[in-house]
Design a protein around this motif. Structure first.
Motif, PDB file in Angstrom:
ATOM      1  N   VAL A  30       0.833  -1.200   0.000  1.00  0.00           N
ATOM      2  CA  VAL A  30       0.000   0.000   0.000  1.00  0.00           C
ATOM      3  C   VAL A  30       0.869   1.252   0.000  1.00  0.00           C
ATOM      4  N   HIS A  31       1.939   1.236   0.805  1.00  0.00           N
ATOM      5  CA  HIS A  31       2.793   2.434   0.827  1.00  0.00           C
ATOM      6  C   HIS A  31       3.511   2.637  -0.498  1.00  0.00           C
ATOM      7  N   GLY A  32       3.841   1.546  -1.192  1.00  0.00           N
ATOM      8  CA  GLY A  32       4.427   1.688  -2.523  1.00  0.00           C
ATOM      9  C   GLY A  32       3.443   2.303  -3.505  1.00  0.00           C
ATOM     10  N   ALA A  33       2.176   1.922  -3.389  1.00  0.00           N
ATOM     11  CA  ALA A  33       1.140   2.486  -4.257  1.00  0.00           C
ATOM     12  C   ALA A  33       0.964   3.980  -3.998  1.00  0.00           C
ATOM     13  N   ILE A  34       0.920   4.358  -2.719  1.00  0.00           N
ATOM     14  CA  ILE A  34       0.775   5.779  -2.374  1.00  0.00           C
ATOM     15  C   ILE A  34       1.954   6.584  -2.910  1.00  0.00           C
ATOM     16  N   ALA A  35       3.163   6.067  -2.691  1.00  0.00           N
ATOM     17  CA  ALA A  35       4.358   6.771  -3.165  1.00  0.00           C
ATOM     18  C   ALA A  35       4.329   6.955  -4.678  1.00  0.00           C
ATOM     19  N   SER A  36       3.843   5.949  -5.393  1.00  0.00           N
ATOM     20  CA  SER A  36       3.774   6.061  -6.852  1.00  0.00           C
ATOM     21  C   SER A  36       2.766   7.124  -7.284  1.00  0.00           C
ATOM     22  N   GLY A  37       1.667   7.247  -6.545  1.00  0.00           N
ATOM     23  CA  GLY A  37       0.684   8.280  -6.853  1.00  0.00           C
ATOM     24  C   GLY A  37       1.256   9.670  -6.664  1.00  0.00           C
ATOM     25  N   TYR A  38       1.984   9.858  -5.573  1.00  0.00           N
ATOM     26  CA  TYR A  38       2.632  11.142  -5.329  1.00  0.00           C
ATOM     27  C   TYR A  38       3.686  11.424  -6.409  1.00  0.00           C
ATOM     28  N   ARG A  39       4.433  10.380  -6.797  1.00  0.00           N
ATOM     29  CA  ARG A  39       5.466  10.563  -7.814  1.00  0.00           C
ATOM     30  C   ARG A  39       4.870  10.977  -9.155  1.00  0.00           C
ATOM     31  N   ALA A  40       3.772  10.324  -9.574  1.00  0.00           N
ATOM     32  CA  ALA A  40       3.130  10.683 -10.839  1.00  0.00           C
ATOM     33  C   ALA A  40       2.588  12.106 -10.796  1.00  0.00           C
ATOM     34  N   ALA A  41       2.012  12.483  -9.660  1.00  0.00           N
ATOM     35  CA  ALA A  41       1.497  13.850  -9.520  1.00  0.00           C
ATOM     36  C   ALA A  41       2.634  14.865  -9.602  1.00  0.00           C
ATOM     37  N   GLU A  42       3.757  14.553  -8.952  1.00  0.00           N
ATOM     38  CA  GLU A  42       4.888  15.472  -8.984  1.00  0.00           C
ATOM     39  C   GLU A  42       5.428  15.622 -10.398  1.00  0.00           C
ATOM     40  N   GLU A  43       5.415  14.556 -11.176  1.00  0.00           N
ATOM     41  CA  GLU A  43       5.871  14.642 -12.570  1.00  0.00           C
ATOM     42  C   GLU A  43       5.025  15.627 -13.361  1.00  0.00           C
ATOM     43  N   ILE A  44       3.729  15.626 -13.106  1.00  0.00           N
ATOM     44  CA  ILE A  44       2.843  16.582 -13.780  1.00  0.00           C
ATOM     45  C   ILE A  44       3.123  18.000 -13.297  1.00  0.00           C
ATOM     46  N   LEU A  45       3.281  18.163 -12.000  1.00  0.00           N
ATOM     47  CA  LEU A  45       3.509  19.495 -11.450  1.00  0.00           C
ATOM     48  C   LEU A  45       4.836  20.077 -11.924  1.00  0.00           C
TER      49      LEU A  45
END
Length: 456
Positions: free
Chosen positions: A437-452
């Protein structure tokens, strides 16, 4: 067909699992317009918690344990003042028909510690054959090897003949950094974490459209056009960028040109070859789990072989049963709940079967392992809970693992495409925490940061 146009800088997140929710919160919190499309009638994806008024413990049909002390999970739970408890209790094993205290963990560790990711990659079975050939057929070594195989297939839901040593080493290294040998639960299960993200989504006015099945994603350099179906109505939504959080097996089905079955998503044009190669280097693990709730904790009356100590404090029960080799209780909570875990080949045999058959097989296994009459278990069973993730069209398995030669596959799978398609989900985690679950959350934050970052 209804065509719904959205503003030019809007973002669509496909999937309201925990990675999609994390990405949506980060993006919306930065002032962007975000909409989440979810095929199910609920949020959470592979987090699927049920509550029962007669039980203090949550019933988890998906993710259950918090592995170690990952900030991605603990910080939100602490902010929500959730009650977190460490898993405690005794570990018992069934070996040669005898119930006894487990004594093989150190032997498994000694085998796993021999894995070396500086050598050419190989499967776990090939590693065992190369490093521990055992021509003398020493029974203790053979038992340790089999226990190690059971651990790899059980904990990672992986085929030991496919899973790569390099991937296993990366996972072990990542676990060590967060004390992954420890396990925790939140009082209301993973629902506590979902509630935290749900509150954030609500506060940020992010619409989450459930029962919305995405059928295709047409993309080009500056925009995407998503076709989605809600009931009998199909519509098109446009967005500047899309975050795709589909589980690995769903993405693999989507990359199959012959596919078109429910849950798969057609990409127009097809995903780049590098992305398809990454998908081919990874595999979706298989698990069937069943949660049994009894009228009382019958196992606390069971004596092991030495007759010295009852199983009142049993936390885990390990065996080499072909159906449900691993069991665990709600310890340290004393609820009359026990969960059966059937990975890999066991899951293949059980997947697609009716809940009645799965539950009956679980009861039969438990009766044999604990030497309790099947009739007693059947009469004492109050409820059973089950979800077949392999047959679920929106998941198609448990969680991902890397095959031999999968080095770099997670990075390639998670890499953006043409500045319009961004990828998240536990299979895209690049820190060694795939399947968590923590890996999934981290990936979501990473994808969002790529957009930002692309907007700065």
């Amino acid at each position: 067909m209804i065509k719904a146009m959205t503003e030019a800088n809007s973002i669509i997140v496909i999937g309201a699992g925990i990675s999609g929710l994390a990405a949506a919160c980060k993006l919306a919190g930065s002032g962007l317009s975000v909409t989440v499309l979810e095929a199910r009638d609920r949020i959470g994806g592979r987090i699927f918690t049920k509550r029962n008024s007669t039980s203090a413990s949550a019933i988890e049909l998906g993710a259950e344990f918090i592995h170690g002390i990952p900030a991605e999970i603990l910080h939100p739970l602490q902010q929500s003042a959730s009650n977190i408890t460490e898993v405690d209790g005794d570990n018992w094993c069934v070996a040669k028909g005898k119930l006894q205290a487990c004594d093989f963990f150190s032997r498994i560790d000694s085998i796993l510690e021999k894995m070396d990711d500086t050598l050419p990659d190989e499967s776990f079975l090939d590693f065992l054959q190369r490093c521990f050939p055992n021509p003398e057929r020493d029974s203790k070594l053979e038992d340790a090897k089999q226990r190690a195989v059971n651990y790899v297939s059980g904990f990672n839901a992986a085929d030991p003949g496919l899973v790569g040593v390099h991937w296993l080493v990366a996972g072990m290294r990542a676990e060590n950094k967060i004390q992954g040998h420890r396990a925790f639960r939140s009082k209301n299960g993973y629902q506590d974490l979902l509630d935290h993200f749900q509150r954030q989504i609500t506060d940020l006015d992010v619409p989450v459209q459930t029962n919305t099945v995405v059928e295709s994603v047409a993309w080009k350099a500056d925009r995407t056009e998503i076709t989605a179906r809600s009931g009998h109505q199909s519509r098109i939504v446009t967005a500047a960028k899309v975050v795709i959080t589909l589980p690995l097996a769903v993405l693999q089905a989507s990359s199959d040109k012959a596919s078109g079955d429910r849950g798969s998503v057609r990409f127009i044009p097809a995903l780049p070859e590098q992305k398809l190669e990454a998908l081919a280097k990874m595999e979706m693990g298989k698990v069937v789990r069943v949660v049994l709730r009894f009228r009382h904790r019958f196992w606390q009356e069971v004596f092991p072989a030495n007759k010295k100590k009852k199983l009142a404090e049993m936390s885990f029960l390990f065996s080499q049963d072909e159906w449900f080799p691993t069991w665990w209780t709600a310890m340290p909570n004393k609820d009359p709940i026990i969960t059966g875990w059937a990975p890999f080949r066991s899951a293949e045999r059980l997947s697609g079967q009716s809940q009645q058959l799965v539950v009956q097989r679980a009861l039969q296994t438990l009766a044999v392992l604990l030497r309790v009459s099947l009739q007693k278990l059947e009469s004492g069973l109050e409820a059973a809970y089950f979800h077949d993730w392999q047959s679920d069209p929106f998941t198609r398995g448990a969680y991902s693992y890397g095959k031999v030669g999968s080095d770099g596959a997670q990075q390639a799978l998670g890499a953006p495409v043409a500045n319009v398609l961004f990828f998240a989900g536990e299979a895209t985690d690049i820190s060694g925490h795939n399947g968590t679950v923590h890996g999934a959350i981290a990936s979501g934050y990473r994808a969002a940061e790529e957009i930002l970052q692309r907007r700065r």
